[in-house]
Write a protein that holds these residues in place. Sequence first.
Motif, PDB file in Angstrom:
ATOM      1  N   VAL A 157      -8.708 -12.912  -0.984  1.00 34.37           N
ATOM      2  CA  VAL A 157      -9.829 -12.495  -1.839  1.00 34.37           C
ATOM      3  C   VAL A 157      -9.523 -11.135  -2.461  1.00 34.37           C
ATOM      4  CG1 VAL A 157     -12.257 -11.797  -1.836  1.00 34.37           C
ATOM      5  CG2 VAL A 157     -11.556 -13.871  -0.630  1.00 34.37           C
ATOM      6  N   GLU A 158      -8.953 -10.230  -1.681  1.00 33.39           N
ATOM      7  CA  GLU A 158      -8.621  -8.896  -2.207  1.00 33.39           C
ATOM      8  C   GLU A 158      -7.581  -8.978  -3.317  1.00 33.39           C
ATOM      9  OE1 GLU A 158     -10.283  -6.078  -1.718  1.00 33.39           O
ATOM     10  OE2 GLU A 158     -11.596  -7.358  -0.506  1.00 33.39           O
TER      11      GLU A 158
ATOM     12  N   LYS B 152      -9.379 -10.204  -6.416  1.00 31.50           N
ATOM     13  CA  LYS B 152     -10.148  -9.120  -7.061  1.00 31.50           C
ATOM     14  C   LYS B 152      -9.231  -8.222  -7.866  1.00 31.50           C
ATOM     15  CE  LYS B 152     -13.852  -8.664  -3.648  1.00 31.50           C
ATOM     16  NZ  LYS B 152     -14.423  -7.759  -2.634  1.00 31.50           N
ATOM     17  N   SER B 153      -8.107  -7.851  -7.276  1.00 32.30           N
ATOM     18  CA  SER B 153      -7.157  -6.977  -7.957  1.00 32.30           C
ATOM     19  C   SER B 153      -6.594  -7.651  -9.203  1.00 32.30           C
ATOM     20  CB  SER B 153      -6.021  -6.618  -6.998  1.00 32.30           C
ATOM     21  OG  SER B 153      -5.031  -5.881  -7.663  1.00 32.30           O
TER      22      SER B 153
ATOM     23  N   ALA C 281      -9.172  -7.820 -11.972  1.00 28.04           N
ATOM     24  CA  ALA C 281      -9.465  -6.503 -12.531  1.00 28.04           C
ATOM     25  C   ALA C 281      -8.352  -6.015 -13.460  1.00 28.04           C
ATOM     26  CB  ALA C 281      -9.675  -5.496 -11.409  1.00 28.04           C
TER      27      ALA C 281
ATOM     28  N   LYS D 239     -17.545 -13.773  -3.029  1.00 31.45           N
ATOM     29  CA  LYS D 239     -16.778 -12.693  -2.396  1.00 31.45           C
ATOM     30  C   LYS D 239     -15.957 -11.929  -3.433  1.00 31.45           C
ATOM     31  CE  LYS D 239     -16.356 -14.892   2.093  1.00 31.45           C
ATOM     32  NZ  LYS D 239     -15.462 -15.593   3.028  1.00 31.45           N
ATOM     33  N   ILE D 240     -15.638 -12.592  -4.536  1.00 30.82           N
ATOM     34  CA  ILE D 240     -14.870 -11.958  -5.607  1.00 30.82           C
ATOM     35  C   ILE D 240     -15.804 -11.268  -6.594  1.00 30.82           C
ATOM     36  CG2 ILE D 240     -13.286 -12.385  -7.526  1.00 30.82           C
ATOM     37  CD1 ILE D 240     -12.240 -14.775  -5.894  1.00 30.82           C
ATOM     38  N   ASP D 241     -16.867 -11.946  -6.978  1.00 30.88           N
ATOM     39  CA  ASP D 241     -17.823 -11.396  -7.955  1.00 30.88           C
ATOM     40  C   ASP D 241     -19.210 -11.905  -7.609  1.00 30.88           C
ATOM     41  OD1 ASP D 241     -19.411 -10.669 -10.114  1.00 30.88           O
ATOM     42  OD2 ASP D 241     -18.011 -11.400 -11.625  1.00 30.88           O
TER      43      ASP D 241
END
Length: 98
Positions: free
Chosen positions: A15-16, A19-20, A23, A70-72
């Motif tokens: 998930v991290e 997100k990265s 972004a 969890k992402i958005d």
Amino acid sequence: MVIMIGCILRGTHSVEQAKSYLANNIGVTCYTHCKESIDEIFGELEVRNIQELSMCSTQAMHNLMNIVKKIDSNFEVDQFIEAFRGLFMKSNNFPSSL
């Protein structure tokens, strides 16, 4: 978003990492990644095509949306379905040689 959900389901990204990636990237994704993500999401939701996706059970979609949230946390089911539909249609227009 849809591609990264497929990557999370396949276990190739966390998930991290999703997100990265979201972004920092707004570029083009190759056909293989589109197809792999679509196939993984179809498998997760136990659907065979885009028509079945829009009619899949609330529980199945809820399980998928837990990952999305969890992402958005602002992402909605309708947005996910529209993004998925657009990716599905786009991936079907790629030449099979890619």
